[in-house]
Design a protein around this motif. Structure first.
Motif, mmCIF file in Angstrom:
data_model
loop_
_atom_site.group_PDB
_atom_site.id
_atom_site.type_symbol
_atom_site.label_atom_id
_atom_site.label_comp_id
_atom_site.label_asym_id
_atom_site.label_seq_id
_atom_site.Cartn_x
_atom_site.Cartn_y
_atom_site.Cartn_z
ATOM 1 N N GLN A 1 19.859 2.317 -0.976
ATOM 2 C CA GLN A 1 19.563 2.422 -2.532
ATOM 3 C C GLN A 1 18.729 3.840 -2.896
ATOM 4 O O GLN A 1 18.665 3.887 -3.915
ATOM 5 N N SER A 2 18.618 4.393 -1.868
ATOM 6 C CA SER A 2 18.120 6.026 -2.146
ATOM 7 C C SER A 2 19.144 7.064 -2.294
ATOM 8 O O SER A 2 20.363 6.842 -2.137
ATOM 9 N N VAL B 1 0.858 -1.347 -0.072
ATOM 10 C CA VAL B 1 0.112 0.127 0.004
ATOM 11 C C VAL B 1 0.955 1.200 -0.127
ATOM 12 O O VAL B 1 0.529 2.301 -0.522
ATOM 13 N N VAL B 2 1.891 1.421 0.716
ATOM 14 C CA VAL B 2 2.807 2.403 0.922
ATOM 15 C C VAL B 2 4.273 1.990 0.268
ATOM 16 O O VAL B 2 4.939 0.962 0.654
ATOM 17 N N ALA B 3 4.637 2.773 -0.787
ATOM 18 C CA ALA B 3 5.840 2.460 -1.616
ATOM 19 C C ALA B 3 7.197 2.804 -0.475
ATOM 20 O O ALA B 3 6.961 3.428 0.347
ATOM 21 N N ALA B 4 8.154 1.916 -0.848
ATOM 22 C CA ALA B 4 9.541 2.088 -0.205
ATOM 23 C C ALA B 4 10.216 3.441 -0.519
ATOM 24 O O ALA B 4 9.671 3.967 -1.480
ATOM 25 N N LEU C 1 20.381 12.538 -0.193
ATOM 26 C CA LEU C 1 19.536 13.203 0.970
ATOM 27 C C LEU C 1 18.045 12.545 1.427
ATOM 28 O O LEU C 1 17.765 12.684 2.407
ATOM 29 N N LEU C 2 17.397 11.765 0.409
ATOM 30 C CA LEU C 2 16.520 10.794 0.948
ATOM 31 C C LEU C 2 16.848 9.679 1.920
ATOM 32 O O LEU C 2 16.375 9.571 2.657
ATOM 33 N N GLY C 3 18.059 9.132 1.748
ATOM 34 C CA GLY C 3 18.748 8.145 2.693
ATOM 35 C C GLY C 3 19.077 8.836 3.845
ATOM 36 O O GLY C 3 18.411 8.066 4.951
ATOM 37 N N ALA C 4 19.595 9.988 3.895
ATOM 38 C CA ALA C 4 19.828 10.556 5.254
ATOM 39 C C ALA C 4 18.651 10.699 5.969
ATOM 40 O O ALA C 4 18.334 10.776 7.456
ATOM 41 N N TYR D 1 14.926 -4.121 10.179
ATOM 42 C CA TYR D 1 16.239 -3.253 10.159
ATOM 43 C C TYR D 1 16.730 -3.583 8.826
ATOM 44 O O TYR D 1 17.474 -2.430 8.171
ATOM 45 N N SER D 2 16.722 -4.744 8.256
ATOM 46 C CA SER D 2 17.485 -5.098 7.094
ATOM 47 C C SER D 2 16.849 -4.288 6.035
ATOM 48 O O SER D 2 17.760 -3.886 5.060
ATOM 49 N N THR D 3 15.626 -4.235 5.932
ATOM 50 C CA THR D 3 14.929 -3.443 4.637
ATOM 51 C C THR D 3 15.109 -2.002 4.977
ATOM 52 O O THR D 3 15.501 -1.414 3.841
ATOM 53 N N PHE D 4 15.052 -1.437 6.056
ATOM 54 C CA PHE D 4 15.372 0.000 6.217
ATOM 55 C C PHE D 4 16.842 0.133 5.894
ATOM 56 O O PHE D 4 16.937 1.017 4.996
ATOM 57 N N ALA D 5 17.973 -0.557 6.156
ATOM 58 C CA ALA D 5 19.149 -0.490 5.836
ATOM 59 C C ALA D 5 19.247 -0.520 4.223
ATOM 60 O O ALA D 5 20.046 0.571 3.643
#
Length: 127
Positions: free
Chosen positions: A93-94, A34-37, A97-100, A84-88
């Motif tokens: 992959q972002s 429902v909510v994109a990565a 600025l989006l990653g930070a 945590y692994s998907t978050f990392a």
């Protein structure tokens, strides 16, 4: 279900964790649909922190949750629901600025959610 500390108890704990894990992982997958990565992971992580803050207070301070409930909800459900692994991976992959921003959002909102969960549990316990 099973008494004692032997094989039966070990199997009971494993089944409780597996049940919670199945439901948590399935719900996280639904949110990701429902909510994109990386937003879906952020939503799951913040909601998981909120729930863990609530459950931890209830279990450790108020004593209202059984050990078995802790296995199902904390170890099983929330461990599979949050990730945590998907978050990392999504952070790496972002764009920088989006990653930070993703790091700040996950840790900042997660910490706030734990405090809100704890406050909610205190309100329920005292009320």
């Amino acid at each position: 279900m099973f008494a004692g500390n032997g094989w039966g108890r070990t199997m009971e704990v494993a089944l409780l964790i597996a049940t919670g894990g199945f439901v948590g992982g399935t719900l996280r997958h639904a949110i990701a649909g429902v909510v994109a990565a990386p937003g879906g992971t952020l939503v799951a992580n913040v909601l998981g922190c909120l729930a863990l803050g609530f459950l931890t207070y209830e279990a450790e301070l108020a004593g209202t949750l059984s050990e078995e409930t802790g296995y199902v909800l904390s170890t099983g459900f929330l461990s599979s629901f949050t990730t945590y692994s998907t978050f990392a991976l999504e952070t790496m992959q972002s764009a920088p600025l989006l990653g930070a921003g993703n790091v700040v959002a996950n840790y900042g909102l997660g910490a706030i959610a734990v405090l809100l969960g704890r406050s909610a549990a205190m309100t329920v316990t005292e009320g």
